[in-house]
Design a protein around this motif. Sequence first.
Motif, PDB file in Angstrom:
ATOM      1  N   GLY A  13       1.580   7.121  -6.640  1.00 27.17           N
ATOM      2  CA  GLY A  13       0.457   7.897  -7.241  1.00 27.17           C
ATOM      3  C   GLY A  13      -0.704   7.008  -7.637  1.00 27.17           C
ATOM      4  N   HIS A  14      -0.841   5.634  -7.139  1.00 27.95           N
ATOM      5  CA  HIS A  14      -2.055   4.681  -7.583  1.00 27.95           C
ATOM      6  C   HIS A  14      -2.490   4.758  -6.089  1.00 27.95           C
ATOM      7  CE1 HIS A  14       0.764   3.553 -10.541  1.00 27.95           C
ATOM      8  NE2 HIS A  14      -0.333   3.038 -11.171  1.00 27.95           N
ATOM      9  N   LYS A  15      -3.242   5.703  -5.887  1.00 25.53           N
ATOM     10  CA  LYS A  15      -4.115   5.996  -4.575  1.00 25.53           C
ATOM     11  C   LYS A  15      -5.054   5.033  -4.308  1.00 25.53           C
ATOM     12  CE  LYS A  15      -2.119  10.560  -3.543  1.00 25.53           C
ATOM     13  NZ  LYS A  15      -2.330  11.994  -3.048  1.00 25.53           N
ATOM     14  N   ASP A  16      -6.070   4.866  -5.661  1.00 24.97           N
ATOM     15  CA  ASP A  16      -7.082   4.066  -5.431  1.00 24.97           C
ATOM     16  C   ASP A  16      -6.758   2.435  -5.143  1.00 24.97           C
ATOM     17  OD1 ASP A  16      -5.898   4.032  -7.909  1.00 24.97           O
ATOM     18  OD2 ASP A  16      -7.660   3.203  -8.923  1.00 24.97           O
ATOM     19  N   LYS A  17      -5.644   2.219  -5.788  1.00 25.13           N
ATOM     20  CA  LYS A  17      -5.201   0.799  -5.300  1.00 25.13           C
ATOM     21  C   LYS A  17      -4.510   0.750  -3.895  1.00 25.13           C
ATOM     22  CE  LYS A  17      -6.256  -1.182  -9.070  1.00 25.13           C
ATOM     23  NZ  LYS A  17      -7.425  -2.131  -8.925  1.00 25.13           N
ATOM     24  N   ALA A  18      -4.003   1.886  -3.392  1.00 23.64           N
ATOM     25  CA  ALA A  18      -3.594   1.904  -2.081  1.00 23.64           C
ATOM     26  C   ALA A  18      -4.500   1.890  -1.269  1.00 23.64           C
ATOM     27  CB  ALA A  18      -2.802   3.377  -2.208  1.00 23.64           C
ATOM     28  N   LEU A  19      -5.446   2.649  -1.616  1.00 23.31           N
ATOM     29  CA  LEU A  19      -6.812   2.544  -0.302  1.00 23.31           C
ATOM     30  C   LEU A  19      -7.385   1.034  -0.410  1.00 23.31           C
ATOM     31  CD1 LEU A  19      -8.783   3.566   1.376  1.00 23.31           C
ATOM     32  CD2 LEU A  19     -10.253   4.510  -0.798  1.00 23.31           C
TER      33      LEU A  19
ATOM     34  N   LEU B  29      -7.074   8.394   2.933  1.00 30.08           N
ATOM     35  CA  LEU B  29      -7.114   8.229   1.321  1.00 30.08           C
ATOM     36  C   LEU B  29      -8.486   8.303   1.100  1.00 30.08           C
ATOM     37  CD1 LEU B  29      -4.558   5.897   0.230  1.00 30.08           C
ATOM     38  CD2 LEU B  29      -4.618   7.973  -0.204  1.00 30.08           C
ATOM     39  N   SER B  30      -9.388   7.502   1.880  1.00 31.61           N
ATOM     40  CA  SER B  30     -10.740   7.560   1.498  1.00 31.61           C
ATOM     41  C   SER B  30     -11.459   9.350   1.389  1.00 31.61           C
ATOM     42  CB  SER B  30     -11.567   6.814   2.826  1.00 31.61           C
ATOM     43  OG  SER B  30     -13.079   6.838   2.454  1.00 31.61           O
ATOM     44  N   GLU B  31     -11.043   9.903   2.479  1.00 30.22           N
ATOM     45  CA  GLU B  31     -11.437  11.291   2.465  1.00 30.22           C
ATOM     46  C   GLU B  31     -10.864  12.088   1.367  1.00 30.22           C
ATOM     47  OE1 GLU B  31     -11.038  15.294   5.376  1.00 30.22           O
ATOM     48  OE2 GLU B  31     -11.222  13.194   6.151  1.00 30.22           O
ATOM     49  N   GLU B  32      -9.559  11.827   0.868  1.00 31.51           N
ATOM     50  CA  GLU B  32      -8.908  12.306  -0.335  1.00 31.51           C
ATOM     51  C   GLU B  32      -9.818  11.979  -1.484  1.00 31.51           C
ATOM     52  OE1 GLU B  32      -4.597  12.570  -2.511  1.00 31.51           O
ATOM     53  OE2 GLU B  32      -4.860  11.941  -0.315  1.00 31.51           O
ATOM     54  N   LEU B  33      -9.955  10.809  -1.570  1.00 34.83           N
ATOM     55  CA  LEU B  33     -10.625  10.096  -3.132  1.00 34.83           C
ATOM     56  C   LEU B  33     -11.947  10.253  -3.101  1.00 34.83           C
ATOM     57  CD1 LEU B  33      -8.279   6.924  -3.182  1.00 34.83           C
ATOM     58  CD2 LEU B  33      -8.105   9.009  -4.727  1.00 34.83           C
ATOM     59  N   LEU B  34     -12.628  10.199  -1.952  1.00 33.00           N
ATOM     60  CA  LEU B  34     -14.132  10.244  -1.913  1.00 33.00           C
ATOM     61  C   LEU B  34     -14.847  11.161  -1.480  1.00 33.00           C
ATOM     62  CD1 LEU B  34     -14.473   6.434  -0.968  1.00 33.00           C
ATOM     63  CD2 LEU B  34     -14.447   7.206  -3.450  1.00 33.00           C
ATOM     64  N   GLY B  35     -14.149  12.190  -0.670  1.00 40.97           N
ATOM     65  CA  GLY B  35     -14.738  13.238  -0.102  1.00 40.97           C
ATOM     66  C   GLY B  35     -14.779  12.765   1.564  1.00 40.97           C
ATOM     67  N   PRO B  36     -14.976  14.046   2.537  1.00 39.35           N
ATOM     68  CA  PRO B  36     -15.383  13.513   4.008  1.00 39.35           C
ATOM     69  C   PRO B  36     -16.713  12.919   4.142  1.00 39.35           C
ATOM     70  CG  PRO B  36     -15.738  16.094   3.232  1.00 39.35           C
ATOM     71  CD  PRO B  36     -14.980  15.400   2.129  1.00 39.35           C
ATOM     72  N   ALA B  37     -16.715  12.240   5.067  1.00 37.92           N
ATOM     73  CA  ALA B  37     -17.933  11.549   5.428  1.00 37.92           C
ATOM     74  C   ALA B  37     -19.128  12.372   5.895  1.00 37.92           C
ATOM     75  CB  ALA B  37     -17.560  10.215   6.267  1.00 37.92           C
ATOM     76  N   ILE B  38     -20.209  12.266   5.501  1.00 36.98           N
ATOM     77  CA  ILE B  38     -21.196  13.264   5.870  1.00 36.98           C
ATOM     78  C   ILE B  38     -21.722  12.715   7.315  1.00 36.98           C
ATOM     79  CG2 ILE B  38     -23.537  14.392   5.381  1.00 36.98           C
ATOM     80  CD1 ILE B  38     -23.024  13.744   2.538  1.00 36.98           C
TER      81      ILE B  38
ATOM     82  N   ALA C 260      -4.239   5.674   7.395  1.00 36.34           N
ATOM     83  CA  ALA C 260      -4.218   5.802   6.048  1.00 36.34           C
ATOM     84  C   ALA C 260      -5.529   5.573   5.382  1.00 36.34           C
ATOM     85  CB  ALA C 260      -3.062   4.798   5.730  1.00 36.34           C
ATOM     86  N   ALA C 261      -6.170   4.403   5.709  1.00 35.82           N
ATOM     87  CA  ALA C 261      -7.528   4.235   4.969  1.00 35.82           C
ATOM     88  C   ALA C 261      -8.421   5.489   5.012  1.00 35.82           C
ATOM     89  CB  ALA C 261      -8.219   3.046   5.296  1.00 35.82           C
ATOM     90  N   GLY C 262      -8.618   6.057   6.464  1.00 32.23           N
ATOM     91  CA  GLY C 262      -9.395   7.191   6.677  1.00 32.23           C
ATOM     92  C   GLY C 262      -8.976   8.318   5.770  1.00 32.23           C
TER      93      GLY C 262
ATOM     94  N   ALA D  80       0.843  -0.995   0.109  1.00 35.06           N
ATOM     95  CA  ALA D  80       0.073  -0.026   0.113  1.00 35.06           C
ATOM     96  C   ALA D  80       0.943   1.233   0.205  1.00 35.06           C
ATOM     97  CB  ALA D  80      -0.963  -0.005   1.392  1.00 35.06           C
ATOM     98  N   ILE D  81       1.767   1.239   0.936  1.00 33.74           N
ATOM     99  CA  ILE D  81       2.797   2.435   0.861  1.00 33.74           C
ATOM    100  C   ILE D  81       3.425   2.862  -0.634  1.00 33.74           C
ATOM    101  CG2 ILE D  81       5.153   3.260   1.847  1.00 33.74           C
ATOM    102  CD1 ILE D  81       4.441   1.653   4.303  1.00 33.74           C
TER     103      ILE D  81
END
Length: 253
Positions: free
Chosen positions: A215-221, A244-253, A240-242, A208-209
């Motif tokens: 730059g393969h952040k989706d696969k890293a997540l 990257l998830s926020e970076e790729l998918l946006g903050p949780a509502i 790390a999952a939190g 994952a690192i």
Amino acid sequence: MRGVFYCLTLSFGFLASGLVPAQAQDGPPPSVTDPDRLPGVAPLPGEDDSLSPPMVIPPPDEAPTDNPDAFGSAPPTEEETAPDEDTRTADETPVQEIDRLFTELRRVADARDARRVAGRIERHWRRSGSATIDLLMQRAARAMTREDNAAALDVLDQALVIAPDYPEAWNRRATLNFSMNRLGKSLADIEQTLVREPRHWGALMGLAIILEQTGHKDKALETYLRVLAVYPALDSAQDAAGRLSEELLGPAI
């Protein structure tokens, strides 16, 4: 959000399917050394044979952007392991014990208790079943501590000639190649580790690192989530999952 991470199990397929980062392809894994060099297993240059460090020196549970000393979690403290060092039942095989420990690891929410279980699993991983391999792994760890990369690679190559099915030798060489910025070779060794032990959270963290750094952040997540499917209480994977998830998918509502 964390509860979602715990229940996800993702398949490991992007190495074999050609999704290894192009910039990490720095050539095939190094060839192993001549096994005829092994008899006697002479000390490495500058090595004090009276020293007997642990076979593996795992790092702290550190941030994923740091270069780890080894792909793995921090070992539990003496206080955490002393009360229940031997937990195998009389009729339980080593394979059955490690499967039970992985089941327990998935259920433990407390980080301290999880480290205790993880430490027992890592002790299983370190048992090569060969005094020669144990000695070579000790010497590789000493060479890595001295930052003598050439000597460490030579010793690990020898270990893999003798015991090509020993996952920790592949994982240790993956760590060393990563520290030398030889990411393609590190990926190849990580893949070999995971072929032999798909639940190896240390190798998965290393993968994952590398994916994140290239730059393969989706696969890293995806890979961090796979770590959490095996070891839900691992703080570094949670963070790390939190992130990257926020970076790729946006903050949780």
